[in-house]
Design an enzyme around this catalytic site. Structure first.
Site, mmCIF file in Angstrom:
data_model
loop_
_atom_site.group_PDB
_atom_site.id
_atom_site.type_symbol
_atom_site.label_atom_id
_atom_site.label_comp_id
_atom_site.label_asym_id
_atom_site.label_seq_id
_atom_site.Cartn_x
_atom_site.Cartn_y
_atom_site.Cartn_z
ATOM 1 N N ASP A 156 -13.219 -3.302 -1.834
ATOM 2 C CA ASP A 156 -14.321 -4.279 -1.889
ATOM 3 C C ASP A 156 -15.570 -3.686 -1.259
ATOM 4 O OD1 ASP A 156 -12.231 -4.995 0.420
ATOM 5 O OD2 ASP A 156 -14.251 -5.233 1.196
ATOM 6 N N GLU A 180 0.835 -1.207 0.000
ATOM 7 C CA GLU A 180 0.000 0.000 0.000
ATOM 8 C C GLU A 180 0.873 1.263 0.000
ATOM 9 O OE1 GLU A 180 -3.747 -1.666 2.737
ATOM 10 O OE2 GLU A 180 -1.994 -0.797 3.698
HETATM 11 N N1 ADE Z 1 -9.265 -3.796 3.879
HETATM 12 C C1 ADE Z 1 -9.720 -3.872 2.635
HETATM 13 N N2 ADE Z 1 -10.970 -4.376 2.602
HETATM 14 C C2 ADE Z 1 -11.316 -4.615 3.890
HETATM 15 C C3 ADE Z 1 -12.477 -5.129 4.519
HETATM 16 N N3 ADE Z 1 -13.544 -5.497 3.821
HETATM 17 N N4 ADE Z 1 -12.471 -5.236 5.858
HETATM 18 C C4 ADE Z 1 -11.392 -4.869 6.572
HETATM 19 N N5 ADE Z 1 -10.279 -4.386 6.037
HETATM 20 C C5 ADE Z 1 -10.235 -4.249 4.707
#
Ligand code: ADE
Length: 247
Positions: A200, A19
């Site tokens: 996501d 990242e």
């Molecule tokens: N980092 C990226 N996506 C995530 C998620 N759904 N929950 C926690 N950390 C994350």
């Protein structure tokens, strides 16, 4: 920090090296000392320091999650004493709050937990955390990014009760570090800003790990573009100028 003092030193906490690489390269940061698993990268006089959670010596993966982020933030503040701490990373977004894959958000209001469930008087409140951050209204406009409440837990997926708690907190984003970074900043009296990009959709129906892997590069690219803009904007400004410039 005094509202009239200039921001001369910026510390940026990341969980994953992947990242952070674009920001490390952009500012030509080099590895400086860092204790424990924490890895610090700084420029001349450590005006800008990226601090990574480091890797797990047993599995070789990044130490994601709140325990490593707490240590990371403590080591960063102890060794570098930045004027402000930014927590940058990826997060899940909630479609119902308007989040889309690749969106970059700056935190707003408070930072909370959704997986510290302690149904005892006062401990329930303690579990949620509710840590502060600076007022980001002006920064969000200047940088051109969305604002949202971030909720932190130690799992990439969730159980139903997590979801209920995130809804109760009005969260737009779900991550694994922000609340723990905010807690250490609160303890050590440091200004705090979280900035997160969406890999996501928490409420989208696709397995999180599948979407996370598919969108990691896009989200990380967008995150680093906005983070660099944010750093350039706040550097050498006073807190007063970045928090309430209209006055
Ligand atoms: N980092 C990226 N996506 C995530 C998620 N759904 N929950 C926690 N950390 C994350």
């Amino acid at each position: 920090m005094d509202l009239n003092n200039k921001i001369e030193k910026i510390g940026i906490v990341f969980a994953m090296k992947g990242e952070a690489l674009a920001t490390i390269h952009h500012f030509n940061l080099e590895r400086i000392n860092g204790n424990y698993p924490v890895e610090l990268y700084g420029n001349a006089e450590n005006k800008i320091v990226v601090s990574l959670n480091g890797t797990c010596s047993f599995t070789g993966v990044d130490n994601v999650g709140t325990q490593a982020a707490t240590l990371n933030t403590y080591v960063l503040i102890n060794e570098v004493n930045p004027d402000i701490v930014i927590n940058a990373g990826t997060a899940g977004g909630f479609a119902h709050s308007g989040a889309k894959i690749g969106d970059v958000y700056i935190g707003t209001n408070r930072v909370v937990y959704h997986d510290r469930r302690i149904p005892l008087p006062k401990f329930d409140e303690y579990g949620i955390g509710n840590y502060g951050l600076i007022n980001t209204d002006y920064l969000a406009k200047q940088i051109g990014i969305k604002q949202g409440i971030i909720s932190t837990g130690n799992s990439l997926d969730y159980v139903d009760r997590d979801l209920q708690l995130m809804k109760m907190s009005n969260a737009s984003l779900k991550d694994m570090e922000a609340a723990s970074v905010a807690w250490v900043c609160q303890l050590l009296n440091k200004a705090f800003i979280p900035i997160k990009s969406v890999t996501d959709m928490v409420d989208g129906g696709i397995p999180t790990e599948v979407e996370f892997k598919a969108n990691f590069n896009l989200a990380t690219k967008n995150l680093n573009l906005k983070l660099i803009q944010l750093i350039d904007f706040i550097y050498q400004k006073t807190m007063e100028e970045i928090v309430s410039p209209e006055k």
